[in-house]
Design an enzyme around this catalytic site. Structure first.
Site, PDB file in Angstrom:
ATOM      1  N   CYS A  92      27.644  74.011  22.039  1.00 51.77           N
ATOM      2  CA  CYS A  92      27.200  75.293  21.503  1.00 51.77           C
ATOM      3  C   CYS A  92      25.714  75.355  21.812  1.00 51.77           C
ATOM      4  O   CYS A  92      24.915  74.692  21.156  1.00 51.77           O
ATOM      5  CB  CYS A  92      27.437  75.430  20.004  1.00 51.77           C
ATOM      6  SG  CYS A  92      26.687  76.950  19.358  1.00 51.77           S
ATOM      7  N   CYS A  95      23.664  76.967  18.671  1.00 56.05           N
ATOM      8  CA  CYS A  95      23.503  76.257  17.393  1.00 56.05           C
ATOM      9  C   CYS A  95      24.461  75.073  17.335  1.00 56.05           C
ATOM     10  O   CYS A  95      24.195  74.045  17.950  1.00 56.05           O
ATOM     11  CB  CYS A  95      23.677  77.198  16.216  1.00 56.05           C
ATOM     12  SG  CYS A  95      25.068  78.348  16.339  1.00 56.05           S
ATOM     13  N   SER A  96      25.581  75.203  16.625  1.00 53.83           N
ATOM     14  CA  SER A  96      26.446  74.034  16.476  1.00 53.83           C
ATOM     15  C   SER A  96      27.902  74.433  16.251  1.00 53.83           C
ATOM     16  O   SER A  96      28.641  73.727  15.585  1.00 53.83           O
ATOM     17  CB  SER A  96      25.965  73.189  15.295  1.00 53.83           C
ATOM     18  OG  SER A  96      25.947  73.990  14.119  1.00 53.83           O
ATOM     19  N   CYS A  97      28.343  75.568  16.806  1.00 56.85           N
ATOM     20  CA  CYS A  97      29.706  76.046  16.578  1.00 56.85           C
ATOM     21  C   CYS A  97      30.716  75.000  17.052  1.00 56.85           C
ATOM     22  O   CYS A  97      30.594  74.460  18.156  1.00 56.85           O
ATOM     23  CB  CYS A  97      29.930  77.378  17.289  1.00 56.85           C
ATOM     24  SG  CYS A  97      28.835  78.662  16.643  1.00 56.85           S
TER      25      CYS A  97
HETATM   26 FE    FE Z   1      26.869  77.598  17.232  1.00 52.99          FE
END
Ligand code: FE
Length: 191
Positions: A92, A95-97
């Site tokens: 991602c 961000c951190s999906c």
């Molecule tokens: Fe994300």
């Protein structure tokens, strides 16, 4: 970060917006009940059942839900299959999906800026850092996960695993192999 989260939690609880006990249940759920074992069962089923595999590739959300894995951060899933000529890996960049229902909470490195930027710029180098060296002619596809769509990598079934049942196969499927930064373990290899 830790202090900020604690401060936020304290204020929200004091104002009555959240119940700390409910928060504990949520955290415990994602740390102990939901995790990469779920995704490993999905992969093992796809290795054993070609009909399920085709369904998984066509409609991952529904196929995964049929095994009981659905919910927050997994509302829209897409499965990508590794082959001898193509390796898939997920990041991602924003961000951190991450697909929580099948993989649990993301590892720290997945959320780090170096991984997020290098995975797209130098995927082969990142893979090497993880100990994965692929033939130069193997294509590497990097998938950028978003809040709308999250990915599950189906690693290649290990050579010499033909005699194993679904449960034994699931034990070979590592978290990293479903992100694409690792390969499934060989039968007999140390966990
Ligand atoms: Fe994300």
């Amino acid at each position: 970060m830790d202090l900020r989260v604690r401060a936020l939690e304290t204020v929200l609880a004091a104002k009555g917006y959240i119940d700390p006990a409910a928060l504990d249940v949520l955290i415990d759920t994602y740390q102990t009940r939901i995790g990469p074992r779920n995704g490993a069962r999905v992969v093992a089923r796809s290795w054993c059942d070609p009909v399920f595999r085709d369904w998984l590739l066509a409609d991952a959300t529904a196929a995964i839900a049929s095994l009981g894995y659905s919910g927050r951060q997994g509302e829209h899933m897409h499965a990508v299959q590794n082959t001898p000529t193509c390796h898939n890996m997920v990041v991602c960049t924003l961000c951190s999906c991450y697909p929580w229902p099948v993989l649990g909470l993301p590892p720290t490195w997945y959320k780090s800026a170096p991984y997020r930027s290098r995975a797209v710029r130098d995927p082969r180098g990142v893979l090497a850092d993880f100990g994965v060296v692929l033939p130069a002619e193997t294509e590497i596809r990097v998938w950028d996960s978003t809040a709308e769509l999250r990915y599950l990598v189906i690693p290649q079934r290990p050579v010499g695993s033909g005699h194993l049942n679904e449960e034994q196969l699931a034990a070979l499927v590592t978290r990293d192999s479903m992100i694409g930064t690792g390969l499934a373990r060989s039968p007999g290899a140390a966990p």
